[in-house]
Design a protein around this motif. Sequence first.
Motif, PDB file in Angstrom:
ATOM      1  N   TYR A  18      40.540  39.320  43.280  1.00  0.00           N
ATOM      2  CA  TYR A  18      40.568  40.232  42.141  1.00  0.00           C
ATOM      3  C   TYR A  18      41.949  40.212  41.501  1.00  0.00           C
ATOM      4  CZ  TYR A  18      42.860  43.416  45.420  1.00  0.00           C
ATOM      5  OH  TYR A  18      43.716  43.957  46.336  1.00  0.00           O
ATOM      6  N   TYR A  19      41.991  40.654  40.292  1.00  0.00           N
ATOM      7  CA  TYR A  19      43.232  40.774  39.536  1.00  0.00           C
ATOM      8  C   TYR A  19      43.563  42.248  39.394  1.00  0.00           C
ATOM      9  CZ  TYR A  19      42.156  36.021  38.080  1.00  0.00           C
ATOM     10  OH  TYR A  19      41.866  34.689  38.062  1.00  0.00           O
ATOM     11  N   VAL A  20      44.851  42.562  39.486  1.00  0.00           N
ATOM     12  CA  VAL A  20      45.304  43.928  39.228  1.00  0.00           C
ATOM     13  C   VAL A  20      46.130  43.868  37.960  1.00  0.00           C
ATOM     14  CG1 VAL A  20      46.681  45.860  40.056  1.00  0.00           C
ATOM     15  CG2 VAL A  20      45.311  44.535  41.666  1.00  0.00           C
ATOM     16  N   PHE A  21      45.713  44.633  36.968  1.00  0.00           N
ATOM     17  CA  PHE A  21      46.398  44.652  35.687  1.00  0.00           C
ATOM     18  C   PHE A  21      47.429  45.770  35.683  1.00  0.00           C
ATOM     19  CE2 PHE A  21      42.105  43.055  35.067  1.00  0.00           C
ATOM     20  CZ  PHE A  21      42.370  41.836  34.484  1.00  0.00           C
ATOM     21  N   GLY A  32      40.177  43.961  38.307  1.00  0.00           N
ATOM     22  CA  GLY A  32      38.984  43.263  37.847  1.00  0.00           C
ATOM     23  C   GLY A  32      38.638  42.145  38.815  1.00  0.00           C
ATOM     24  N   LEU A  33      37.347  41.856  38.963  1.00  0.00           N
ATOM     25  CA  LEU A  33      36.888  40.799  39.854  1.00  0.00           C
ATOM     26  C   LEU A  33      37.346  39.449  39.341  1.00  0.00           C
ATOM     27  CD1 LEU A  33      35.184  40.062  42.332  1.00  0.00           C
ATOM     28  CD2 LEU A  33      33.208  39.927  40.823  1.00  0.00           C
ATOM     29  N   GLY A  34      37.856  38.644  40.252  1.00  0.00           N
ATOM     30  CA  GLY A  34      38.262  37.284  39.921  1.00  0.00           C
ATOM     31  C   GLY A  34      37.205  36.307  40.367  1.00  0.00           C
ATOM     32  N   LEU A  35      37.439  35.661  41.487  1.00  0.00           N
ATOM     33  CA  LEU A  35      36.544  34.649  42.025  1.00  0.00           C
ATOM     34  C   LEU A  35      35.664  35.263  43.101  1.00  0.00           C
ATOM     35  CD1 LEU A  35      35.900  31.561  42.280  1.00  0.00           C
ATOM     36  CD2 LEU A  35      37.647  31.514  44.050  1.00  0.00           C
ATOM     37  N   GLN A  36      34.388  34.922  43.087  1.00  0.00           N
ATOM     38  CA  GLN A  36      33.473  35.372  44.125  1.00  0.00           C
ATOM     39  C   GLN A  36      32.698  34.156  44.619  1.00  0.00           C
ATOM     40  OE1 GLN A  36      30.894  38.579  43.035  1.00  0.00           O
ATOM     41  NE2 GLN A  36      29.795  38.538  44.939  1.00  0.00           N
ATOM     42  N   VAL A  37      32.777  33.913  45.935  1.00  0.00           N
ATOM     43  CA  VAL A  37      32.126  32.753  46.537  1.00  0.00           C
ATOM     44  C   VAL A  37      31.320  33.215  47.742  1.00  0.00           C
ATOM     45  CG1 VAL A  37      32.490  30.531  47.675  1.00  0.00           C
ATOM     46  CG2 VAL A  37      34.027  31.254  45.847  1.00  0.00           C
TER      47      VAL A  37
END
Length: 68
Positions: A18-21, A32-37
Motif C-alpha cells: 500500500y501507499y501512504v500519502f 491506498g492499495l498498491g499491489l495485491q498478489v
Amino acid sequence: MARDPADELRAYFAYQSYYVFPDRDGRPGPAGLGLQVVCDDVDVARAHAEARALLAALDEAGLPVQPA
C-alpha cells in the motif's frame, strides 16, 4: 501464507502493498492499495525448503541477521 478453511485448507500466498500519502504537514495521511498478489495451490513443503535454503545462503554470505 495461509490455508483456506472454505476449500479443504488449501494453501495459498497472499501479499498486499500500500501507499501512504502525506498530508499537508508531511505526516502520514490516507493510505491506498498498491499491489495485491494471491497465489493458489502452494506446495507448502517446497516453499518451506526454498525459504530455509535462502536463509542459509544469506547466513553464509555474512549478511546482518535480525533478532527473532
